[in-house]
Design a protein around this motif. Structure first.
Motif, mmCIF file in Angstrom:
data_model
loop_
_atom_site.group_PDB
_atom_site.id
_atom_site.type_symbol
_atom_site.label_atom_id
_atom_site.label_comp_id
_atom_site.label_asym_id
_atom_site.label_seq_id
_atom_site.Cartn_x
_atom_site.Cartn_y
_atom_site.Cartn_z
ATOM 1 N N TYR A 143 0.833 -1.197 0.000
ATOM 2 C CA TYR A 143 0.000 0.000 0.000
ATOM 3 C C TYR A 143 0.870 1.249 0.000
ATOM 4 O O TYR A 143 0.556 2.227 -0.660
ATOM 5 C CB TYR A 143 -0.945 0.016 1.199
ATOM 6 C CG TYR A 143 -2.039 -1.024 1.163
ATOM 7 C CD1 TYR A 143 -2.291 -1.789 0.031
ATOM 8 C CD2 TYR A 143 -2.825 -1.240 2.276
ATOM 9 C CE1 TYR A 143 -3.296 -2.732 0.024
ATOM 10 C CE2 TYR A 143 -3.842 -2.188 2.264
ATOM 11 C CZ TYR A 143 -4.066 -2.924 1.135
ATOM 12 O OH TYR A 143 -5.074 -3.856 1.117
ATOM 13 N N ALA A 195 2.051 1.669 -3.454
ATOM 14 C CA ALA A 195 0.948 2.173 -4.279
ATOM 15 C C ALA A 195 0.758 3.671 -4.071
ATOM 16 O O ALA A 195 0.574 4.426 -5.029
ATOM 17 C CB ALA A 195 -0.341 1.417 -3.978
ATOM 18 N N THR A 250 -7.272 3.788 -9.249
ATOM 19 C CA THR A 250 -7.753 2.575 -9.906
ATOM 20 C C THR A 250 -6.689 1.992 -10.824
ATOM 21 O O THR A 250 -6.435 0.787 -10.809
ATOM 22 C CB THR A 250 -9.048 2.863 -10.686
ATOM 23 O OG1 THR A 250 -10.041 3.337 -9.766
ATOM 24 C CG2 THR A 250 -9.555 1.623 -11.398
ATOM 25 N N LEU A 305 -3.677 0.491 -8.763
ATOM 26 C CA LEU A 305 -4.062 -0.738 -8.069
ATOM 27 C C LEU A 305 -4.275 -1.892 -9.033
ATOM 28 O O LEU A 305 -3.932 -3.036 -8.727
ATOM 29 C CB LEU A 305 -5.319 -0.499 -7.227
ATOM 30 C CG LEU A 305 -5.145 0.508 -6.095
ATOM 31 C CD1 LEU A 305 -6.459 0.724 -5.373
ATOM 32 C CD2 LEU A 305 -4.059 0.080 -5.131
ATOM 33 N N LEU A 349 -3.734 -5.152 -6.667
ATOM 34 C CA LEU A 349 -4.179 -4.989 -5.286
ATOM 35 C C LEU A 349 -5.689 -4.787 -5.267
ATOM 36 O O LEU A 349 -6.245 -4.187 -6.187
ATOM 37 C CB LEU A 349 -3.504 -3.780 -4.636
ATOM 38 C CG LEU A 349 -1.999 -3.887 -4.409
ATOM 39 C CD1 LEU A 349 -1.443 -2.567 -3.904
ATOM 40 C CD2 LEU A 349 -1.685 -5.004 -3.434
ATOM 41 N N GLU A 403 -8.932 -3.068 -4.656
ATOM 42 C CA GLU A 403 -9.231 -1.638 -4.547
ATOM 43 C C GLU A 403 -10.032 -1.302 -3.295
ATOM 44 O O GLU A 403 -9.765 -0.292 -2.637
ATOM 45 C CB GLU A 403 -9.968 -1.147 -5.797
ATOM 46 C CG GLU A 403 -10.121 0.341 -5.825
ATOM 47 C CD GLU A 403 -10.594 0.889 -7.161
ATOM 48 O OE1 GLU A 403 -10.963 2.076 -7.195
ATOM 49 O OE2 GLU A 403 -10.587 0.150 -8.167
ATOM 50 N N PHE A 451 -7.707 -1.325 -0.323
ATOM 51 C CA PHE A 451 -6.801 -0.179 -0.362
ATOM 52 C C PHE A 451 -7.526 1.108 0.004
ATOM 53 O O PHE A 451 -6.995 1.939 0.736
ATOM 54 C CB PHE A 451 -6.160 -0.038 -1.741
ATOM 55 C CG PHE A 451 -5.222 1.134 -1.833
ATOM 56 C CD1 PHE A 451 -3.944 1.053 -1.320
ATOM 57 C CD2 PHE A 451 -5.634 2.328 -2.407
ATOM 58 C CE1 PHE A 451 -3.076 2.148 -1.384
ATOM 59 C CE2 PHE A 451 -4.779 3.413 -2.483
ATOM 60 C CZ PHE A 451 -3.496 3.315 -1.970
#
Length: 89
Positions: A32, A35, A56, A59, A64, A66, A69
């Motif tokens: 995360y 990201a 979007t 991820l 990952l 969404e 997250f």
């Protein structure tokens, strides 16, 4: 001749066992952070898309979840929001 990596191999096995016991949200959290960094870097580009589209896209590329997250972002996303607001002000 003894394997110089013997001790290291046993440590790797211990780590793998420990990681299997860690909840998914906790084990994914280092990703995360990555990201968030990628999203922030995208925001710095001159032709940056809206933040939700960037999230979007990043991820999806990182594979990952969404919704997980975004829950993480709600509690830890102050810095990302500040970067986005600075970009659009």
């Amino acid at each position: 001749m003894p394997n110089p990596r013997g001790k290291q191999s046993s440590r790797v096995a211990e780590l793998e066992t420990t990681q299997a016991e860690v909840p998914t949200e906790v084990s994914a959290s280092p990703l995360y952070g990555v990201a968030m960094l990628k999203i922030a870097m995208e925001l710095k580009k001159a032709d940056a898309r809206p933040v939700d589209e960037l999230i979007t896209g990043v991820l999806t590329r990182m594979r990952l979840d969404e919704s997980d997250f975004r829950r993480f972002l709600e509690s830890n996303g102050g810095l990302l929001r500040a970067i986005a607001q600075k970009r659009y002000s």
